[in-house]
Write an enzyme that holds these catalytic residues in place. Structure first.
Site, PDB file in Angstrom:
ATOM      1  N   ASP A 122       0.877  -1.156   0.000  1.00 36.81           N
ATOM      2  CA  ASP A 122       0.000   0.000   0.000  1.00 36.81           C
ATOM      3  C   ASP A 122       0.926   1.220   0.000  1.00 36.81           C
ATOM      4  OD1 ASP A 122      -2.054   1.791   0.093  1.00 36.81           O
ATOM      5  OD2 ASP A 122      -3.095   0.858   1.770  1.00 36.81           O
TER       6      ASP A 122
HETATM    7  C1  BGC Z   1      -4.958   3.345   0.183  1.00 37.39           C
HETATM    8  C2  BGC Z   1      -5.008   2.408  -1.008  1.00 37.39           C
HETATM    9  C3  BGC Z   1      -4.858   3.202  -2.276  1.00 37.39           C
HETATM   10  C4  BGC Z   1      -3.555   3.959  -2.230  1.00 37.39           C
HETATM   11  C5  BGC Z   1      -3.290   4.794  -3.466  1.00 37.39           C
HETATM   12  C6  BGC Z   1      -3.738   4.236   0.133  1.00 37.39           C
HETATM   13  O1  BGC Z   1      -3.831   5.252   1.094  1.00 37.39           O
HETATM   14  O2  BGC Z   1      -4.975   2.616   1.375  1.00 37.39           O
HETATM   15  O3  BGC Z   1      -6.211   1.689  -1.009  1.00 37.39           O
HETATM   16  O4  BGC Z   1      -4.923   2.365  -3.389  1.00 37.39           O
HETATM   17  O5  BGC Z   1      -3.576   4.842  -1.119  1.00 37.39           O
HETATM   18  O6  BGC Z   1      -4.153   5.860  -3.541  1.00 37.39           O
END
Ligand code: BGC
Length: 768
Positions: free
Chosen positions: A702
């Site tokens: 993530d």
């Molecule tokens: C989230 C993800 C997301 C990523 C990119 C993170 O803060 O948990 O689900 O895909 O950001 O935006």
């Protein structure tokens, strides 16, 4: 704490938007371009939003008659919540249809005087809907006060009242256990009271992403004629709800989570939101697994509940065992007076046995097509025995205990007998101790590719050589320099990569000029899952919870197929979707992105999303692997879960999705799982995901990760620790340089770098 003065709020908004974990904050994400949205995407969005609506109660008031005048209350009829917030929601829709607009479009007669009072009130600066900012979005908007006089005046001409109540939550923002959050505000409660008293027929529409307290449905009794959960239905939501209210679409949604009488009745309520760590004390007893087994009296609306305007009868025609599968044939007849679709939930009651089990388990589900009154059809449902089996800690296996397995749906039952205990699947032992894990990791270290071969010397093997079959992938991997190998293990470093469409979430693969000179392309990622979150317009889909409530895997597959075309037109390679964590507690801020409290529903729906995207040429990236079940301190909190609950509940949906739909990528979660950050978790990313489930794609983190040192290999930290765990790419990148190249056994080896590079390149080859 939300700052109160205008300037303090602006400053805080700027700061939070700029430095939050997710760097592409909404301030920067407004649409500057118009994307192409197909008519198919719009019509599937509307259909899915309508079919996801769950009719909780109805005394016969619904469907409303085409000629009925209605009176619409509740400011969310205008200020509709179309989506939840954060990366999983903030899509720039080309247009949105609120309920009032949906009613207008459908030519419904509604009380204009009242509508004008509302629109005037909402339009004032004082009452305008506040968009909030990252992690601080308002969970509700204050209601316009409605007194008996206003309600009674509207009741003079309108046959029925429709009251809309709205809630939203999002990333980094769990729903507070407070009025305006999980509970109704006094103003909302009073609105229901006043309108319910003035009108003979009052229909409540819930525009929510989370389940909220619903005990008032019982308390208000006859004052409320019908309650429809409309969720956050995406850009066509208002049109879809109008379709359901007036019977153009017969509701066929069913709840994919249990509504308890009180928040405290959820077993997770005592630990949800804990900051340092969260003990999953309820173990496997999540949702209906808990309520059916331990507290049936605490249920207000059960999992699977949902009314229709017609009546169906279900009959189990046969249940047969075929190897590790059970096949059930269910006959469904429409015995009511109007056409409709019916979702069939096949339950299994396992024998008591020696391992404690839930009273019943959802074994399979399906949905009929549109059945006319008097029409029947048959559904063939298949259940994998693993779904019914229990993880036994002693034999470290999924076992099916001997005894009678009783299958039932709404009004029929039939069974199979398992004569003796069966091992359905043997599992690898997970981490016993740091020493044991260290040994296991060392035994599985890869060998270097082409160390002494000609390929390694052969300068400049290109990606094209491999694509055309002139060179092998191994030859290219052997030919890459240390810096090139390292670059393939990290994304580009920022969101909104210049290599992709504005607003993208980042790039990986060919992110350096050296790699691009070899012809290695970059892969562009975009959020996900409510549509393409770009700085150009894209279809805004119903939230995942609504999609789960349709119980229609094929509809979900087609819906994402239609969005894939838009994404391809924007050169997006990967949609960061589906989000598929288990809804452990109704207040999780990202529940709207998640499907269900049940792993079978989550896994099957996620598989449908993956198929829809990937069959149409866009890669899917199920997330967040695993146990991202709350937003409070999601970056630091430790989810402490038994291996049984992990395997039967929290990993099971991912397993179904991986085995059935083969996603190209998987995203780890921010949190720790049993003391180890998910992005350093060898047992999750390697032992289970690759070893047991056969995942061959790319595992990405993530967005950014926590620095840490490996307990097993003292010289490894951060990216080295991550790579050894089998987590291939740090997204969106950075954490500067990188690997701790030391000689075996403690340092990261060139072979490990190559293994990751090979996975990334193999993926990129599938895209070119
Ligand atoms: C989230 C993800 C997301 C990523 C990119 C993170 O803060 O948990 O689900 O895909 O950001 O935006």
């Amino acid at each position: 704490m939300i700052p109160t003065t205008k300037y303090a709020r602006r400053a805080a908004r700027w700061l939070v938007d700029s430095v939050m974990g997710n760097g592409l904050a909404q301030r920067e994400n407004e649409a500057t371009e118009v994307g192409s949205v197909s008519a198919e995407a719009s019509s599937l969005t509307r259909q899915a939003a309508a079919e996801g609506c769950v009719l909780l109660t109805n005394d016969g008031t619904l469907p409303l008659g085409a000629d009925d005048e209605i009176a619409v209350f509740g400011r969310c009829s205008l200020d509709w919540f179309f989506m939840g917030h954060g990366s999983g929601g903030d899509v720039n829709a080309p247009h949105t249809v609120s309920l009032i607009e949906g009613l207008q479009e459908a030519g419904i007669r509604y009380n204009r005087v009242l509508a004008k009072v509302y629109s005037g009130w909402c339009a004032t600066e004082e009452n305008a809907a506040d968009p909030g900012w990252w992690g601080h979005w308002p969970t509700h908007y204050p209601e316009m006060p409605v007194d008996a006089e206003l309600a009674e005046a509207a009741a003079q001409t309108a046959r029925a009242a429709v009251v809309v109540l709205g809630r939203t939550a999002g990333e980094d923002a769990d729903l507070p256990l407070a009025p305006g959050g999980y509970y109704l505000t006094d103003e909302e409660r009073s609105l229901l009271d006043v309108v319910g008293t003035a009108f003979k027929h009052t229909v409540v529409v819930l525009n929510v992403g989370n389940l909220i307290d619903l005990l008032w449905v019982e308390e208000l009794g006859d004052k409320i004629s019908a309650v429809l959960v409309a969720w956050q239905g995406g850009m066509e939501a208002g049109a879809a709800v109008a379709d359901v209210l007036f019977g153009k679409t017969n509701p066929s949604g069913r709840l994919a989570a249990t509504v308890a009488r009180a928040y405290e009745d959820y077993p997770s309520s005592t630990t949800f939101g804990n900051k340092h760590h969260v003990n999953y004390t309820e173990d496997i007893y999540v949702g209906y697994r808990h309520f059916d087994t331990h507290a049936p009296q605490k249920v207000l609306f059960p999992f699977g509940h949902g009314l229709s305007y017609t009546r169906f009868e279900e009959e189990i025609v046969s249940v047969e065992l075929y190897g590790n599968l059970v096949g059930a044939r269910v006959r469904v007849s429409n015995v009511g007076t109007c056409s409709g679709r019916n979702a069939v939930l096949l339950w299994c009651e396992p024998p008591k046995g020696s391992i404690p089990k839930p009273t019943r388990i959802l074994a399979a589900f399906g949905k009929t097509g549109l059945l006319a009154p008097g029409e029947s059809t048959q559904l063939d449902l298949v259940c994998d025995l693993k779904t019914l089996s229990s993880f036994d800690r002693v034999s470290r296996a999924f076992v099916l205990e001997e005894g009678d397995y009783q299958f039932d749906c709404t009004d029929a039952a039939s069974g199979i007998r398992i004569a003796e205990r069966r091992i359905v699947e043997k599992c690898t032992p997970l981490c016993q101790s740091s020493d044991e894990l260290r040994e296991r990791i060392l035994q599985n270290l890869p060998d270097e590719v082409g160390a002494q071969t000609e390929e390694a010397q052969d300068k400049r093997i290109s990606f094209d050589d491999v694509r055309k079959g002139a060179k092998t992938l191994d030859a290219l991997v052997a030919n890459l320099s240390q810096a090139e190998l390292e670059a393939l293990t990290c994304g580009e470093g920022l969101m909104n990569s210049k290599l992709g469409a504005p607003g993208n979430a980042g790039a990986f693969g060919g992110i350096t000029s050296d790699l691009r000179e070899r012809g290695i392309p970059a892969a562009i990622c975009a959020d996900g899952p409510s549509g393409g979150r770009l700085q150009r317009t894209c279809s805004l889909l119903p939230c995942a919870t609504a999609l789960a409530c349709t119980w229609d895997q094929d509809l979900v597959r087609r819906l994402y197929g239609s969005v894939a075309e838009e994404l391809r037109a924007s050169n997006v390679d990967v949609l960061l979707a589906p989000s598929m964590n288990i809804q452990r507690n109704p207040r999780c801020g990202r529940n709207f992105e998640y499907f269900s409290e049940d792993p079978l529903v989550s896994g099957k729906m996620a598989a449908a999303v993956v198929r829809g995207l990937q069959d149409a040429g866009v890669s899917a990236c199920p997330k967040h692997f695993a146990c991202n079940n709350q937003e409070t301190r999601r970056n630091t909190s430790d989810s402490r879960v038994s291996e049984r609950a992990l395997r039967e509940v929290y990993l099971r949906g991912f397993e179904i999705c991986v085995r059935e739909a083969t996603p190209d990528l998987i995203m780890t979660s921010y949190n720790k799982v049993n003391g180890v950050w998910a992005h350093y978790h060898y047992d999750l990313a390697t032992t289970v995901l690759r070893g047991e489930w056969g995942f061959e794609g790319v595992v990405i983190t993530d967005w950014w990760m926590r620095p840490a040192r490996s307990p097993e290999f003292s010289k490894l930290h951060d990216n080295g620790y991550r790579l050894r765990a089998g987590v291939d790419v740090l997204m969106p990148g950075s954490m500067s340089h990188v690997l701790q190249m030391h000689s075996r056994p403690d340092g990261i080896t060139r072979a490990e770098l190559q293994r990751t590079a090979r996975r990334v390149l193999a993926y990129l080859l599938t895209r070119s």
